[in-house]
Design an enzyme around this catalytic site. Structure first.
Site, PDB file in Angstrom:
ATOM      1  N   LYS A 173       0.804  -1.229   0.000  1.00 24.19           N
ATOM      2  CA  LYS A 173       0.000   0.000   0.000  1.00 24.19           C
ATOM      3  C   LYS A 173       0.838   1.281   0.000  1.00 24.19           C
ATOM      4  O   LYS A 173       0.382   2.325  -0.435  1.00 24.19           O
ATOM      5  CB  LYS A 173      -0.944   0.022   1.207  1.00 24.19           C
TER       6      LYS A 173
ATOM      7  N   SER B 117      -9.112  -0.389   6.511  1.00 22.11           N
ATOM      8  CA  SER B 117      -9.088  -1.367   7.596  1.00 22.11           C
ATOM      9  C   SER B 117      -7.666  -1.525   8.129  1.00 22.11           C
ATOM     10  O   SER B 117      -7.412  -2.326   8.986  1.00 22.11           O
ATOM     11  CB  SER B 117      -9.614  -2.713   7.112  1.00 22.11           C
TER      12      SER B 117
ATOM     13  N   GLU C  12      -9.345 -14.491  -3.793  1.00 23.89           N
ATOM     14  CA  GLU C  12     -10.140 -13.918  -2.708  1.00 23.89           C
ATOM     15  C   GLU C  12     -10.387 -14.953  -1.624  1.00 23.89           C
ATOM     16  O   GLU C  12     -10.337 -16.155  -1.886  1.00 23.89           O
ATOM     17  CB  GLU C  12     -11.529 -13.535  -3.238  1.00 23.89           C
TER      18      GLU C  12
ATOM     19  N   GLY D 289     -15.661 -14.201   1.093  1.00 21.63           N
ATOM     20  CA  GLY D 289     -15.860 -12.851   0.556  1.00 21.63           C
ATOM     21  C   GLY D 289     -15.532 -12.788  -0.921  1.00 21.63           C
ATOM     22  O   GLY D 289     -14.644 -12.062  -1.348  1.00 21.63           O
TER      23      GLY D 289
ATOM     24  N   ASP E 175     -16.868 -11.469  -3.554  1.00 22.79           N
ATOM     25  CA  ASP E 175     -17.622 -10.478  -4.337  1.00 22.79           C
ATOM     26  C   ASP E 175     -16.969 -10.188  -5.688  1.00 22.79           C
ATOM     27  O   ASP E 175     -17.648 -10.014  -6.690  1.00 22.79           O
ATOM     28  CB  ASP E 175     -17.788  -9.175  -3.552  1.00 22.79           C
TER      29      ASP E 175
ATOM     30  N   SER F  44       1.316  -9.828  -0.239  1.00 20.10           N
ATOM     31  CA  SER F  44       0.911  -8.417  -0.217  1.00 20.10           C
ATOM     32  C   SER F  44       1.247  -7.669   1.063  1.00 20.10           C
ATOM     33  O   SER F  44       1.396  -6.449   1.030  1.00 20.10           O
ATOM     34  CB  SER F  44      -0.591  -8.318  -0.510  1.00 20.10           C
TER      35      SER F  44
END
Ligand SMILES: *Cc1c(COP(=O)(O)O)cnc(C)c1O
Length: 331
Positions: A62, A87, A213, A217, A219, A313
């Protein structure tokens, strides 16, 4: 320009943006190491190249997108400051990147975010505002702060400069190890995979990009397969960095154009992968950071005989939770 190619539409990032981001973060973000493991190769039947973003500044990829997005602000916007909701890792990254560029930061975090992430964000000089993610809307709170104080909102994934910054990890990976047959990337809101897919498409044509994923979750998988963005309730999974309930309007078109498929792994597979990293590779990865590797190590994607890039990650896991995971617990 080909209008049917989302990468050519004006508001969506392109590989040129990834390349420009790489120049902006050069010498500031770490060029993280690429790790290999004979044991991992034997277990998967593939040649695996792990890009260790758990060793990035702030403990996750990030930092790349956050630094790039802040660097792109006009001088007066830098002076007023930025606001972010997250989060955890995006929050830390914005606070850290803000501190390095002398830009004030307000960070909106869920009350139940890991204590270590809240403490780290404060440690980097971020002003932390807590909210209840089951009853309150973080985007609304973010908009309120940006309106009241003139702060620029930098979202965790649905932003061109964030996506472009995240793509630099894959750019470095392919520059270091050469062309790949496959690239496995975890998916929350899709910023990392969108940037990664832009880089892979440009630097290793033919490389198949898979999103991974948590099973609870999925989606992005539902969205990918149905062709429009699907929203789900907050999923219950140990992969707290992938608990997003829908992918982004800017990440989705890039994903649809450049990603091969979306797959899922279970929390048990994540714990097993976390232990594999600790025991065999001496690497601390957080649960979300294990998604991509879990898909290779558990045979979820067909990678036998292939050269496979895997993004680890992040590594920001609360030490007490980590100890429980290593001793076999999944909560
Ligand atoms: C944010 C994050 C993700 C998900 O990234 P998106 O860009 O939202 O898809 C995955 N792993 C870690 C460690 C993260 O911090």
């Amino acid at each position: 320009m080909n209008p049917s190619n989302p990468a050519d539409q004006p508001s969506l990032p392109t590989y040129d943006d990834v390349s420009a981001a790489a120049q902006r973060i050069a010498g500031i973000a770490h060029r993280t190491p690429v790790l290999t493991s004979r044991t991992a190769d034997e277990r998967s039947g593939a040649r695996l190249f792990f890009k260790a973003e758990n060793l990035q500044r702030g403990g996750a990829f990030k930092f790349r997108g956050a630094y790039n997005a802040i660097a792109r602000l006009a001088p007066d916007a830098k002076k007023r400051g930025v606001v972010a909701f997250s989060s955890g890792n995006h929050a830390q990254a914005i606070a850290y990147a803000g501190q390095l560029q002398n830009v004030p930061t307000v960070i909106i975090m869920p009350k139940d975010a890991p204590a270590m992430k809240v403490a780290a964000t404060k440690g980097y000089g971020g002003e932390v505002v807590l909210y209840d993610r089951y009853t309150e809307d973080r985007e609304e709170i973010g908009r309120k702060f940006s309106a009241e104080r003139g702060l620029t909102l930098i979202p965790p994934y649905d932003h061109e400069d964030v996506i472009a910054g995240q793509g630099t990890a894959t750019k470095e990976l392919i520059e270091e190890v050469g062309p790949l047959d496959m690239l496995l990337v975890c998916v929350g809101g899709g910023g990392l995979i969108a940037g990664s897919a832009l880089a892979a498409h440009a630097l290793s044509p033919g490389c198949r990009v898979y999103g991974v994923e948590p099973e609870a979750g999925n989606d992005a998988q539902q969205s990918f397969r149905s062709g429009s963005i699907v929203r789900i309730p907050v999923p219950v999974t140990i992969a707290d960095g992938a608990q997003t309930t829908y992918i982004g309007q800017k990440t989705f078109p890039v994903i649809r154009a450049l990603v091969t498929d979306m797959v899922t792994v279970t929390d048990e597979m994540l714990v097993d992968t976390m232990r594999f990293f600790a025991e065999r590779m001496k690497i601390v990865a957080e649960p979300t950071g294990c998604l991509a590797a879990a898909a290779a190590l558990h045979g979820i994607v067909p990678c036998k005989g292939k050269r496979v890039g895997i993004i680890i990650s992040g590594g920001n896991v609360d030490p007490k939770a980590y100890a429980r995971f290593l001793s076999g617990g999944i909560t």
